[in-house]
Design an enzyme around this catalytic site. Structure first.
Site, PDB file in Angstrom:
ATOM      1  N   HIS A  55       0.133  -1.828   4.075  1.00  0.00           N
ATOM      2  CA  HIS A  55       0.603  -2.925   2.738  1.00  0.00           C
ATOM      3  C   HIS A  55       0.228  -2.234   1.483  1.00  0.00           C
ATOM      4  O   HIS A  55       1.423  -3.203   0.690  1.00  0.00           O
ATOM      5  CB  HIS A  55      -0.302  -3.838   3.266  1.00  0.00           C
ATOM      6  CG  HIS A  55       0.612  -5.516   2.498  1.00  0.00           C
ATOM      7  ND1 HIS A  55       1.457  -5.749   3.672  1.00  0.00           N
ATOM      8  CD2 HIS A  55      -0.183  -6.811   1.612  1.00  0.00           C
ATOM      9  CE1 HIS A  55       1.513  -7.387   2.146  1.00  0.00           C
ATOM     10  NE2 HIS A  55       0.983  -7.186   1.033  1.00  0.00           N
ATOM     11  N   SER A 102       4.926  -8.897  -0.864  1.00  0.00           N
ATOM     12  CA  SER A 102       3.624  -9.250  -0.220  1.00  0.00           C
ATOM     13  C   SER A 102       4.389 -11.142  -0.509  1.00  0.00           C
ATOM     14  O   SER A 102       4.637 -11.730   0.007  1.00  0.00           O
ATOM     15  CB  SER A 102       2.485  -8.673  -0.752  1.00  0.00           C
ATOM     16  OG  SER A 102       1.103  -9.257  -0.191  1.00  0.00           O
ATOM     17  N   ASP A 153       2.275  -0.811   8.414  1.00  0.00           N
ATOM     18  CA  ASP A 153       1.604  -2.240   7.739  1.00  0.00           C
ATOM     19  C   ASP A 153       0.784  -2.669   9.148  1.00  0.00           C
ATOM     20  O   ASP A 153       1.272  -3.519   9.402  1.00  0.00           O
ATOM     21  CB  ASP A 153       2.638  -3.102   7.293  1.00  0.00           C
ATOM     22  CG  ASP A 153       1.996  -4.026   5.881  1.00  0.00           C
ATOM     23  OD1 ASP A 153       1.537  -4.671   6.320  1.00  0.00           O
ATOM     24  OD2 ASP A 153       3.160  -4.831   4.833  1.00  0.00           O
TER      25      ASP A 153
END
Length: 358
Positions: A338, A166, A308
């Protein structure tokens, strides 16, 4: 092998540790870690007792808006490959283990017998720099400078690998572009070259909620709501359908639903690791991220989730196509969107192990 503070070299010894972001020692001048250690020897065969270091890292003067220092940990084998491990904006330096010996926040990937193993690797965790007032947002290139400062503080010329998920993946890409000599290769998980417009819009709404909360004296409540909003982008509708029933059972408009109760709980938990002001700074930092993949020449392993919603498979494919160096892309089927890197950490580790040379 047990990791203990007592095994740390004398120049790293510290009277006590602080878990809080920005909790500066009361007497900086007397800090025994003020001297920068010399790089340790790196023999061909790595064989050493694991260590656990928790160090203060001075920030470059150019980053004064984000404080004078941050903190980093180094865990594991000091003679093994250096691996920096970074997570999202709520991740901290305790990725491998906590000071009390408990596992760190990514146990499915980092730990004994895992892809990143303290018996074989020198594992570095970092606290991201952020503005405690919430008025300024660093760029991911600014965070790349933080990583350089951490490597210098630990006496390491470069990281053999950076594993970033991320926001951490964005920072890893920024470092590879800014200072290619300071990193050997990257494992980038659920991160793109730039933010998706829909994701930026969602984060902007979250920041507006938090800013309104701060203005009204309800910053913590606003941050908990914003976290709930974010969780709807981290996870998937399919997971919610599998776990909860929809609808509310009462006539009051504020009746809590089953999924709403879950989001409230996640919001309360978030308050333990994030302040409203720091959230504003780091959330906006995500939306300042932008790298040119054509300038990144090191080998990159890319791992994403087919489900995602925040960093889409199309973004991951675009990044893989535009990187100048060797790139390998894996898109995993996953219920968790995610948050795949946390919920499916062992699957991520199996893919990363061969790339790391394990």
């Amino acid at each position: 092998m047990e990791l203990t503070l007592e095994r740390a070299p004398a120049e790293f010894a510290r009277p006590r540790l602080s878990l809080a972001f920005g909790a500066r020692p009361s007497s900086p001048a007397a800090d025994p870690m003020s001297a920068v250690p010399q790089p340790p020897a790196r023999p061909a065969v790595a064989a050493a007792e694991p260590i656990f270091l928790d160090v203060e890292v001075p920030l470059p003067a150019s980053l004064a808006a984000f404080g004078a220092w941050t903190r980093a940990t180094a865990t594991g084998n000091p003679q093994g490959p250096t691996i920096i491990v970074l997570g999202g904006i709520s991740g901290n330096r305790f990725v491998a283990r906590n000071p009390d010996g408990a596992p760190g926040w990514w146990p499915g990937l980092v730990g004994h017998g895992r892809a990143v193993d303290p018996a074989r690797h020198y594992i570095v965790g970092v606290d991201f720099a952020g503005d405690a007032s919430g008025r300024n947002a660093p760029t991911t290139e600014d965070q790349a400078q933080v990583l350089i400062a951490v490597l210098d503080r630990l006496g390491r010329g470069r990281a053999d690998t950076i594993i970033g998920a991320s926001y951490g993946g964005m920072v890893a890409l920024a470092l590879a572009q800014r200072a290619p000599d300071r990193v050997g290769k990257l494992v980038v998980i659920s991160a793109g070259a730039e933010p998706h417009p829909a994701s930026t819009a969602n984060r902007e709404l979250q920041r507006r909620v938090v800013a309104l909360g701060l203005d009204s004296g309800k910053g913590d409540e606003a941050l908990a709501i914003a976290r709930g909003m974010a969780m709807l982008t981290y996870r998937t509708p399919d997971e919610f359908a599998e776990r909860f029933a929809g609808g509310i059972g009462g006539c009051c408009p504020q009746t809590a639903s089953a999924p709403g109760a879950y989001l409230r709980a996640r919001g309360r938990d978030f308050l333990a690791v994030m302040s409203p002001e720091r959230f504003l700074s780091l959330s906006a930092s995500i939306d300042r991220h932008c790298v040119d993949p054509a300038k990144i020449t090191c080998p990159v392993l890319l791992i994403g989730a087919e489900s995602d919603q925040l960093v889409t498979p199309a973004q991951m494919k675009s990044l893989a196509d535009r990187l100048a160096g060797p790139a390998e892309l894996h898109l995993l089927p996953c219920l968790y969107g995610h948050d795949m890197f946390l919920k499916e950490a062992e699957s991520v580790g199996r893919i990363a192990s061969s790339f790391l040379g394990a």
